[in-house]
Design a protein around this motif. Structure first.
Motif, PDB file in Angstrom:
ATOM      1  N   CYS A 148       0.847  -1.187   0.000  1.00  0.00           N
ATOM      2  CA  CYS A 148       0.000   0.000   0.000  1.00  0.00           C
ATOM      3  C   CYS A 148       0.886   1.242   0.000  1.00  0.00           C
ATOM      4  CB  CYS A 148      -0.890  -0.033   1.245  1.00  0.00           C
ATOM      5  SG  CYS A 148      -2.088   1.299   1.348  1.00  0.00           S
ATOM      6  N   HIS A 149       0.468   2.236  -0.743  1.00  0.00           N
ATOM      7  CA  HIS A 149       1.217   3.503  -0.713  1.00  0.00           C
ATOM      8  C   HIS A 149       0.241   4.675  -0.763  1.00  0.00           C
ATOM      9  CE1 HIS A 149       1.034   4.842  -5.078  1.00  0.00           C
ATOM     10  NE2 HIS A 149       0.456   3.656  -5.113  1.00  0.00           N
ATOM     11  N   VAL A 150       0.783   5.850  -0.443  1.00  0.00           N
ATOM     12  CA  VAL A 150      -0.016   7.069  -0.517  1.00  0.00           C
ATOM     13  C   VAL A 150      -0.007   7.532  -1.959  1.00  0.00           C
ATOM     14  CG1 VAL A 150      -0.334   9.403   0.363  1.00  0.00           C
ATOM     15  CG2 VAL A 150       0.662   7.649   1.844  1.00  0.00           C
ATOM     16  N   GLN A 151      -1.128   7.418  -2.607  1.00  0.00           N
ATOM     17  CA  GLN A 151      -1.162   7.733  -4.029  1.00  0.00           C
ATOM     18  C   GLN A 151      -1.450   9.217  -4.245  1.00  0.00           C
ATOM     19  OE1 GLN A 151      -3.922   7.828  -6.722  1.00  0.00           O
ATOM     20  NE2 GLN A 151      -2.207   7.961  -8.159  1.00  0.00           N
ATOM     21  N   GLN A 152      -2.066   9.817  -3.254  1.00  0.00           N
ATOM     22  CA  GLN A 152      -2.331  11.252  -3.328  1.00  0.00           C
ATOM     23  C   GLN A 152      -2.408  11.800  -1.913  1.00  0.00           C
ATOM     24  OE1 GLN A 152      -5.908  12.303  -5.495  1.00  0.00           O
ATOM     25  NE2 GLN A 152      -5.751  14.470  -4.980  1.00  0.00           N
ATOM     26  N   LEU A 153      -1.870  12.998  -1.712  1.00  0.00           N
ATOM     27  CA  LEU A 153      -2.040  13.694  -0.430  1.00  0.00           C
ATOM     28  C   LEU A 153      -2.251  15.149  -0.807  1.00  0.00           C
ATOM     29  CD1 LEU A 153      -0.008  13.315   2.851  1.00  0.00           C
ATOM     30  CD2 LEU A 153      -0.731  15.544   1.978  1.00  0.00           C
ATOM     31  N   GLY A 154      -3.435  15.663  -0.568  1.00  0.00           N
ATOM     32  CA  GLY A 154      -3.755  17.004  -1.058  1.00  0.00           C
ATOM     33  C   GLY A 154      -3.562  17.025  -2.563  1.00  0.00           C
ATOM     34  N   SER A 155      -2.718  17.912  -3.024  1.00  0.00           N
ATOM     35  CA  SER A 155      -2.548  18.005  -4.475  1.00  0.00           C
ATOM     36  C   SER A 155      -1.307  17.265  -4.969  1.00  0.00           C
ATOM     37  CB  SER A 155      -2.475  19.476  -4.896  1.00  0.00           C
ATOM     38  OG  SER A 155      -1.382  20.091  -4.234  1.00  0.00           O
ATOM     39  N   VAL A 156      -0.585  16.598  -4.068  1.00  0.00           N
ATOM     40  CA  VAL A 156       0.611  15.849  -4.466  1.00  0.00           C
ATOM     41  C   VAL A 156       0.212  14.427  -4.858  1.00  0.00           C
ATOM     42  CG1 VAL A 156       2.951  15.200  -3.812  1.00  0.00           C
ATOM     43  CG2 VAL A 156       1.849  17.166  -2.689  1.00  0.00           C
ATOM     44  N   ARG A 157       0.571  14.026  -6.063  1.00  0.00           N
ATOM     45  CA  ARG A 157       0.160  12.719  -6.551  1.00  0.00           C
ATOM     46  C   ARG A 157       1.353  11.824  -6.856  1.00  0.00           C
ATOM     47  NH1 ARG A 157      -5.262  12.785  -8.816  1.00  0.00           N
ATOM     48  NH2 ARG A 157      -6.109  14.873  -8.453  1.00  0.00           N
ATOM     49  N   ASP A 158       1.272  10.622  -6.394  1.00  0.00           N
ATOM     50  CA  ASP A 158       2.290   9.612  -6.689  1.00  0.00           C
ATOM     51  C   ASP A 158       1.855   8.845  -7.943  1.00  0.00           C
ATOM     52  OD1 ASP A 158       4.505   7.983  -6.378  1.00  0.00           O
ATOM     53  OD2 ASP A 158       3.660   6.788  -4.741  1.00  0.00           O
ATOM     54  N   SER A 159       2.769   8.077  -8.513  1.00  0.00           N
ATOM     55  CA  SER A 159       2.369   7.195  -9.614  1.00  0.00           C
ATOM     56  C   SER A 159       1.531   6.053  -9.042  1.00  0.00           C
ATOM     57  CB  SER A 159       3.620   6.656 -10.324  1.00  0.00           C
ATOM     58  OG  SER A 159       4.368   5.870  -9.414  1.00  0.00           O
ATOM     59  N   SER A 160       1.102   5.139  -9.928  1.00  0.00           N
ATOM     60  CA  SER A 160       0.137   4.115  -9.522  1.00  0.00           C
ATOM     61  C   SER A 160       0.718   2.713  -9.656  1.00  0.00           C
ATOM     62  CB  SER A 160      -1.108   4.233 -10.407  1.00  0.00           C
ATOM     63  OG  SER A 160      -1.948   3.119 -10.231  1.00  0.00           O
ATOM     64  N   PHE A 161       0.214   1.815  -8.819  1.00  0.00           N
ATOM     65  CA  PHE A 161       0.543   0.391  -8.987  1.00  0.00           C
ATOM     66  C   PHE A 161       0.092  -0.107 -10.360  1.00  0.00           C
ATOM     67  CE2 PHE A 161       0.500  -0.257  -4.148  1.00  0.00           C
ATOM     68  CZ  PHE A 161       1.859  -0.514  -4.080  1.00  0.00           C
ATOM     69  N   MET A 162      -0.876   0.582 -10.953  1.00  0.00           N
ATOM     70  CA  MET A 162      -1.352   0.181 -12.279  1.00  0.00           C
ATOM     71  C   MET A 162      -0.220   0.247 -13.305  1.00  0.00           C
ATOM     72  SD  MET A 162      -4.616  -0.485 -11.824  1.00  0.00           S
ATOM     73  CE  MET A 162      -5.447  -0.383 -13.420  1.00  0.00           C
ATOM     74  N   ASP A 163       0.737   1.128 -13.060  1.00  0.00           N
ATOM     75  CA  ASP A 163       1.844   1.290 -13.990  1.00  0.00           C
ATOM     76  C   ASP A 163       3.137   0.685 -13.447  1.00  0.00           C
ATOM     77  OD1 ASP A 163       0.132   2.872 -15.668  1.00  0.00           O
ATOM     78  OD2 ASP A 163       0.418   4.501 -14.228  1.00  0.00           O
ATOM     79  N   ALA A 164       3.055  -0.042 -12.367  1.00  0.00           N
ATOM     80  CA  ALA A 164       4.263  -0.577 -11.727  1.00  0.00           C
ATOM     81  C   ALA A 164       4.396  -2.062 -12.020  1.00  0.00           C
ATOM     82  CB  ALA A 164       4.198  -0.338 -10.223  1.00  0.00           C
ATOM     83  N   ASP A 165       5.553  -2.580 -11.759  1.00  0.00           N
ATOM     84  CA  ASP A 165       5.813  -4.004 -11.984  1.00  0.00           C
ATOM     85  C   ASP A 165       5.222  -4.814 -10.829  1.00  0.00           C
ATOM     86  OD1 ASP A 165       6.768  -6.526 -12.357  1.00  0.00           O
ATOM     87  OD2 ASP A 165       8.890  -6.005 -12.066  1.00  0.00           O
TER      88      ASP A 165
ATOM     89  N   ALA B 185      10.458   8.217  -5.604  1.00  0.00           N
ATOM     90  CA  ALA B 185      11.422   8.686  -4.600  1.00  0.00           C
ATOM     91  C   ALA B 185      11.295  10.190  -4.392  1.00  0.00           C
ATOM     92  CB  ALA B 185      12.843   8.339  -5.030  1.00  0.00           C
ATOM     93  N   GLY B 186      11.300  10.618  -3.148  1.00  0.00           N
ATOM     94  CA  GLY B 186      11.293  12.032  -2.838  1.00  0.00           C
ATOM     95  C   GLY B 186       9.915  12.645  -2.679  1.00  0.00           C
ATOM     96  N   LEU B 187       8.913  11.964  -3.186  1.00  0.00           N
ATOM     97  CA  LEU B 187       7.579  12.530  -3.132  1.00  0.00           C
ATOM     98  C   LEU B 187       7.057  12.618  -1.703  1.00  0.00           C
ATOM     99  CD1 LEU B 187       6.263  13.500  -5.697  1.00  0.00           C
ATOM    100  CD2 LEU B 187       4.741  11.538  -5.587  1.00  0.00           C
ATOM    101  N   ASP B 188       7.560  11.727  -0.863  1.00  0.00           N
ATOM    102  CA  ASP B 188       7.087  11.746   0.525  1.00  0.00           C
ATOM    103  C   ASP B 188       7.436  13.063   1.219  1.00  0.00           C
ATOM    104  OD1 ASP B 188       9.678  10.865   0.215  1.00  0.00           O
ATOM    105  OD2 ASP B 188       9.647   9.538   1.961  1.00  0.00           O
ATOM    106  N   ALA B 189       8.576  13.641   0.844  1.00  0.00           N
ATOM    107  CA  ALA B 189       8.951  14.927   1.434  1.00  0.00           C
ATOM    108  C   ALA B 189       7.942  16.008   1.027  1.00  0.00           C
ATOM    109  CB  ALA B 189      10.361  15.317   0.989  1.00  0.00           C
ATOM    110  N   GLN B 190       7.548  15.998  -0.229  1.00  0.00           N
ATOM    111  CA  GLN B 190       6.541  16.965  -0.676  1.00  0.00           C
ATOM    112  C   GLN B 190       5.222  16.768   0.057  1.00  0.00           C
ATOM    113  OE1 GLN B 190       5.908  17.524  -4.932  1.00  0.00           O
ATOM    114  NE2 GLN B 190       7.949  16.703  -5.338  1.00  0.00           N
ATOM    115  N   MET B 191       4.850  15.516   0.215  1.00  0.00           N
ATOM    116  CA  MET B 191       3.599  15.219   0.922  1.00  0.00           C
ATOM    117  C   MET B 191       3.691  15.694   2.366  1.00  0.00           C
ATOM    118  SD  MET B 191       2.488  11.466  -0.482  1.00  0.00           S
ATOM    119  CE  MET B 191       1.880  11.211  -2.172  1.00  0.00           C
ATOM    120  N   GLU B 192       4.821  15.428   2.985  1.00  0.00           N
ATOM    121  CA  GLU B 192       5.000  15.838   4.376  1.00  0.00           C
ATOM    122  C   GLU B 192       4.882  17.356   4.499  1.00  0.00           C
ATOM    123  OE1 GLU B 192       7.469  13.447   6.541  1.00  0.00           O
ATOM    124  OE2 GLU B 192       7.184  14.601   8.383  1.00  0.00           O
ATOM    125  N   ALA B 193       5.464  18.047   3.541  1.00  0.00           N
ATOM    126  CA  ALA B 193       5.388  19.507   3.560  1.00  0.00           C
ATOM    127  C   ALA B 193       3.936  19.975   3.464  1.00  0.00           C
ATOM    128  CB  ALA B 193       6.216  20.086   2.414  1.00  0.00           C
TER     129      ALA B 193
END
Lengths: 363, 363, 363, 363
Positions: D154-171, D189-197
């Motif tokens: 499980c991952h955070v796919q969106q937090l507010g307006s910050v969006r991660d990529s999807s398992f749909m496009d992952a291996d 990588a690195g998106l978690d920092a943006q989400m935290e902010a």
């Protein structure tokens, strides 16, 4: 909820005695079983009325139609629905709304339960006719269980004061399939004639008579069932008390345990062909709610049919007065012969539910 | 599923005899009931061991702790969880793993059911100790039902060969609350002494003895229950057969119906104070699976405690050999006194479930 | 278990697309409701195929027959069974056994699930045709709920790239009954023509197109539902995901919550006519799984019909080879118009279950 | 019924935020599994508060105690009960009875539901704290499922307006176990920092923020689930909507299907290593309610925590007046990190239930 049973095999029965039809849906039945239609109809014929002087002359053509769940004569694993149409309702016999409630019947309780809106005709939902779809469902289960080595036999252990011997004293390995061909199946040769005479006597008195049915299930593995709410006895008894007229059930030594000592009652364990068995079977094949591999034996008492020709005291729901009631028409003086396949069917349904529950643990 | 009951009131019991604790969760219990803790503990004390020479001297402090669902002494309507801790396990008595399986117990069937991983100590899930949370749940239901006018009474109708009279012949309007204070509750004065003597005799023989408990529920409205799978008898029997040692149940005239005629068995209807009642109550308060407003009367047979001091034949699961087993320690020669509150509790749980099901129809 | 729903209102659906018939049993439906047959059939006609160029030309005469549970046009409180016969199966279109599994369909998964014994013809148990008994059951529930003041409305909120406004911005007190008469019900006048054009475009490309349906339930009292497993959202979503083609559901602001702050998302409480209401309704009428008295609003996404005319890549179950599949015959390019009454029906079934559960607490 | 789930694996959760304790009973868990306690506690720690500035500083020592169902570190097959005691209730923070109902919370609906008798303290039954026993139960299921080759990520796919990529496009064959170690698990990588902010920004505004969690289950065999009411989506969504704050769920392409054509949406079948697979996975691993062997992928939207520091409009239940409410104390500005293990746990429970249902068919 009145008409649904089971968690792993889920049954839902429907119909009223004089509605358009009745039937059953079965969810969770295994896929791929070839249905032996001839034997299925034979089971249903055992339950149908009109077989002898003991049973009512009404003729109900219980030909089931499978609406779903069967393809090319095999179960598909999808929900099965089988319907039996009512073609011979004769509702003219029944008048307009319940008024004089029949003693021993559910006319009064049904009226309260359904706020006066119930289909009361011919007993409505309470009619013994509702056992036709039960026999159908049970016959399917029996056919599947037979392939697993399970056998179910049932006989009339008591009718009025005539008593047959017990499966408790019989050889569990013997073949009891001949019982299915007997109108009044008994273990002791000739006793059926005595029973029939007792029933005819009741009939001649415009009366009815009760009895006890005994059922034995062999070929069960140890390990079916569970302690507490889903014990083998809990599941079997829930189903047996669904059969109209059943008012008691006992397993193994049953009420006989009351006057036994523990040292008599306990079934000693021993080894047989590398398998754990018990010397006696007072427990009726169940310890702690779980099968122990010995035959499951139980007895159900069947109350005398409440429909009798004698005048009876009752009340009028419409006027609130006390009245005398005379029930006309022909009725079974003894329902036991027709109850035998119903008890067998309920036993098969119970085992199927337990079997599937067990299978979910074997993953 | 072994430990869950009910659709409208949902119980889940848990615990093993020698684990950390046991208890019950109850979902769907009405909000706002003030719990009478004193009476609750009194009910639990009736079930607890160590009350007399008849029962085992083990001391189990059955003090329940409510973890949830209760606030300021009232039920909140949220799920209730009550836990009883095991403080006196003495598992050193029980050795390392099941080996010699005790006749009449669930040692063998539990071993098969749980693939050898079961907590076997002291009977594990099969222990009568599991009835402690049942009594707790039942006491809560009883307190609620009493406010609706429902009363539940139970007495020892038979112990060995000593027989008490029946609720069938007693005044249903009388007050039977004194029975709760009796160690061996009986309807006939003095009979408890005879029963106690019979039990002591068994004890002195390092043996145990069985009996029959009779239960009467009064104050029920007509209309509870349903035909078929959720008949009053189905619900009650499912619960009663959850009680370890119960091997049979009968309602009203029960197995007596077998030798009755319909004209004797049927309960004539009449009017009383503008209400429909029956002249007799052979049906035990239930017609077609639905209460008719008369007292619900049923009897359960209790097999003799399987734990006895006499040597018994059994097998070793470890070596596959036949062995002699001697069970040491003190055990109840007669479980009936302690089973009385359990039967009452199960009756209360059954009625509560039926009551809530009915309420859902009254919308 | 695939075909049973509910604890208080219990549904069991059965049937396969090309079997003898399909239908539903309903246990627990209130007694005494006069069925408005005309409106019932009107609901079923909304779901039936052949209404326009958008939907398949197959003609299914969905005339239900009530086998039980109805007397003199009123529900009796006893189990209802309604059957719809299949009269136009044309199974000659479907060949002998599943071979080339259709992408997006359940041909492959059904084959695995039922071990190759499934009735695969026309989609078998997976056919949208199974929604016919659902609509029937839902229409009965709707008629009962209307008497309690509950109203259910549904519109096409999106079809392809055409978007309608939302119930979230509409007057919940307005009358939305006119939506039922529209082939493509929309809130914004004229938008249905645009949607129809988009669907026809897909059809002309031998393709299909998806969309979103939005449903609003008004007139609900506060207090239906429960936290956790029987939350309003849990019950509604379980039912909605039973509808073939539904692949997502959101309540109130739904996925819009992801980019909202708590201060925007929270619905402020205020008083209105002595009643607690909320200023906004981002929660879609549900807090903590329980209705708060505001309209329940949810949206379901409907995937494009998998049956399309374009050639597709698939595999042969018989030979294990990769093959090209062309599906012949006429199919709905857009299932949304026919899905509207199904979503409404499932909503009615959900509310009925929640209503009865609540009633059991009101004792 | 609020607190029970499942037919084959039966869970019952109990507890209120500020009662004595909370926990779960689990009936039907397989016998013989060695529990990895360290990993179990690690899962529970992921859900516990106080891990970072994003989550509340309250310290809840979520140490579970197994009261039953575990012996020598292995599951016994008997009902499991695990209890977590509340040691840090601080109910002095919460005043005397509900008065000002918190917007977005269940204070009002709980009050209606439980007639004012509810344990309202700290959210009572509605508290996110109730997810602690859910995580515990899910962790047990996960450990068992891992042995069958099932993996849940499980991952955070969106937090507010910050969006991660999807398992749909992952291996789907990649190892995602590192996500469990991340406070804000993301694929990029690195998106978690943006989400935290983004979350810290909300916190500094005395506000909260929502998002979307995406979950992928791999290693499932084809054939789990069923059409209609027990579809994979029905079972998963029932559980997900039990999680406080979840307001929407979508499978595979989800709401994206609305603007897709059938030719885009359908997942073409092909053969891979003798196994049927699909080219794309828009269906999210489920066709007709049944797993097709591809990864099951779904997304849940999590509403922003309703507990915020900003003043809010509400009403007083005691006086019926409109009031301003300021919620004091520290609360999670973003619940997503703590929701991740809850979603994973619910996914594991869903798969376990489906797995056991399937096993019952394999007999």
């Amino acid at each position: 909820m009145s008409s649904s049973f089971g968690q792993h095999l889920r049954l839902s029965i429907f119909g009223q005695s004089h509605g358009e039809g009745l039937g059953v849906t079965i969810d969770g039945f295994p896929a791929g079983m070839a249905i032996d239609t001839e034997r299925l109809l034979a089971e249903m014929a055992r339950r149908a009325p009109g077989q002898s002087a003991l049973t009512t002359a009404r003729k109900e053509p219980d030909a089931p139609e499978f609406l779903s769940g069967v393809l090319n004569g095999r179960t598909t694993g999808q929900p099965i629905c089988a319907v039996i149409r009512n073609t011979n309702q004769r509702s003219r016999d029944y008048g307009d709304g319940v008024d004089l409630v029949r003693p021993g019947h559910a006319d009064y309780t049904g009226h309260v339960r359904y706020f006066g809106f119930e289909d009361w005709r011919g007993g409505g939902s309470f009619s013994g006719r509702l056992t036709a779809p039960v026999v159908l469902a049970g016959a399917l289960c029996s056919q599947w269980l037979e392939k697993q080595g399970v056998r179910i036999a049932c006989h009339v252990q008591q009718l009025g004061s005539v008593r047959d011997s017990s499966f408790m004293d019989a050889d569990p390995c013997a073949d009891y399939s001949h019982l299915k061909a007997m109108h009044l199946p008994v273990l002791t040769a000739g006793l059926d004639a005595q029973m029939e005479a007792a029933a005819m006597e009741a009939r001649n008195d415009a009366d009815s008579i009760g009895g006890v049915l005994e059922c034995m299930i062999t070929g069960l593995p140890a390990g079916l069932g569970a302690p507490f709410f889903d014990s083998v006895e809990s599941v079997v008894s829930q189903l047996m008390f669904s059969v109209p007229a059943v008012k008691g059930i006992e397993f193994g030594a049953g009420f006989g345990f009351a006057s036994m000592r523990g040292s008599e009652a306990n079934d000693a364990f021993r080894m047989q062909d590398g398998k754990v068995v018990t010397e006696t079977n007072h427990s009726g094949g169940v310890n702690g709610g779980i099968t122990n591999g010995m035959p499951v034996v139980f007895r159900c008492v069947i109350r005398p049919t409440p429909s009798i020709g004698k005048p009876q005291q009752t009340v009028s729901l419409k006027s609130g007065t006390e009245e005398e009631l005379v029930i006309h028409g022909r009725h079974d003086p003894c329902i036991l012969p027709r109850a035998v396949p119903v008890i067998e069917a309920m036993a098969a349904i119970a085992v199927m539910e337990l079997w599937k529950e067990r299978a979910a643990c074997l993953t």
